[in-house]
Enzyme design. Structure first.
Site, PDB file in Angstrom:
ATOM      1  N   GLU A 104       1.360 -11.678   6.180  1.00  0.00           N
ATOM      2  CA  GLU A 104       0.341 -10.955   6.942  1.00  0.00           C
ATOM      3  C   GLU A 104       0.720 -11.138   8.413  1.00  0.00           C
ATOM      4  OE1 GLU A 104      -1.975  -9.132   5.707  1.00  0.00           O
ATOM      5  OE2 GLU A 104      -2.696  -9.925   3.800  1.00  0.00           O
ATOM      6  N   HIS A 121       0.832  -1.211   0.000  1.00  0.00           N
ATOM      7  CA  HIS A 121       0.000   0.000   0.000  1.00  0.00           C
ATOM      8  C   HIS A 121       0.873   1.272   0.000  1.00  0.00           C
ATOM      9  CE1 HIS A 121      -3.364  -2.713   0.587  1.00  0.00           C
ATOM     10  NE2 HIS A 121      -2.699  -3.263   1.595  1.00  0.00           N
TER      11      HIS A 121
END
Length: 353
Positions: free
Chosen positions: A202, A71
């Protein structure tokens, strides 16, 4: 600028005129100094060549690792209950992993981004592929519509990347102390289109209030960054030689949280992954990029609209993320969508048959 021969002549103690015609050079070199000069020139060129070759050989022997902070900028990623942004966590972690590896003489370490900037997924892939990397890791924080979701997981796409996934995950899950969600297949562009061993990690769930606080704890970040660094070294076969002290990069200052949306939430299930969608005028809108790419679509953003394989589709921007009608995935990518009659706030999306 002085040429190589100028410097050699000066070192040899010979007055040298760079404008001396080339045809006069044999006569100029005659005399008592000639043997010494030829020896000097030969050895000097040989030493320089050795230095050049050694530098080139050393660079070629180094293993290249690319660290991708997911991101960035307008793409905030997931938001935590207190408004912390995934993009900030990802960047801080990437910088810390780099700090543990950058002084290793056997490694070349590259960050896809070292500041809060936006990169298209294809740009991240291009950086790694052009570098001829040996390993690639994309760092993320997980999110779920279930506020109690917890744990650490690692994704790979190609079978050749499974060993990297297992190695990094082993180190990482021991450092997080969180639930071990394991290693799994994931069809994400950054691990699909890269040509080297590539994984997406993650670390924990930013959507879980407890884990959100944990993810932004400095000691936790240092421990996990160290674990990821060791896992990468183990995979590429380079001894880990980290710094004497833990890295303390300038922390990313979280910005105020976006104003929460007033749209009713929809639980979107794609395989083993949960996403948050929204019901807008009785139409289910889902986050376009992660789901679209899971089904092999090329997702872009042009003129305020999401594009799927180059075709613009209806778009609603929610918290900085482009959402599209679920039916758009059916039309563009052949996805199969099922609404749970017993639970109108849930939708399951499957790939085409």
């Amino acid at each position: 600028m002085e040429s190589k021969i100028d410097l050699i002549m000066q070192e040899a103690g010979i007055e040298w005129d760079a404008n001396t015609p080339n045809e006069d050079l044999p006569n100029f070199l005659r005399g008592p100094r000639r043997p010494f000069l030829l020896f000097w020139a030969t050895s000097t060129y040989a030493q320089d060549a050795d230095k050049s070759n050694n530098w080139r050989d050393n660079e070629m022997e180094k293993k290249t690792i690319v660290i991708d902070a997911g991101h960035g900028a307008k793409d905030k990623g997931a938001l935590g209950p207190t408004g912390k942004k995934e993009k900030d966590f990802n960047l801080t972690m990437a910088i810390k992993v780099e700090a543990f590896l950058k002084d290793n003489p056997e490694l070349k370490v590259i960050l896809t981004r070292s500041t809060d900037v936006f990169l298209e997924l294809k740009e991240r892939v291009s950086i790694a592929n052009k570098a001829g990397a040996d390993a690639f890791v994309s760092i993320h924080a997980n999110s779920s519509s279930n506020p109690d979701a917890t744990g650490t997981e690692t994704y790979y796409m190609r079978p050749t990347s499974k060993n990297l996934a297992n190695t990094v995950h082993k180190y990482m899950v021991a450092a997080t102390g969180l639930r071990d969600r394991g290693v799994a297949y994931g069809n994400f562009q950054v691990i699909r289109s890269t040509t080297m061993d590539a994984v997406l990690v993650e670390v924990g769930f930013i959507s879980n209030a407890v884990e959100e606080a944990t993810l932004f704890d400095n000691d936790f970040q240092n421990n996990v960054a160290l674990a990821i660094a060791k896992g990468l070294c183990a995979h590429v076969g380079v001894p880990f030689t980290g710094p004497a002290t833990k890295p303390t990069p300038t922390p990313v200052t979280p910005k105020p949280a976006d104003k929460p949306t007033s749209y009713p939430e929809i639980e979107v299930i794609v395989g083993k992954q949960d996403f948050v969608g929204y019901s807008i005028n009785n139409v289910t809108f889902v986050p376009s990029r992660p789901i679209g790419e899971m089904f092999g679509g090329k997702i872009g953003y042009t003129g305020g609209k999401v594009t799927i394989n180059g075709q613009a589709v209806e778009t609603v921007n929610i918290n900085g993320i482009g959402h599209v009608p679920a039916r758009a995935l059916t039309t563009a990518l052949g996805a199969r969508i099922f609404w749970d009659k017993s639970n109108p706030k849930r939708v399951d999306i499957f790939p085409k048959l």
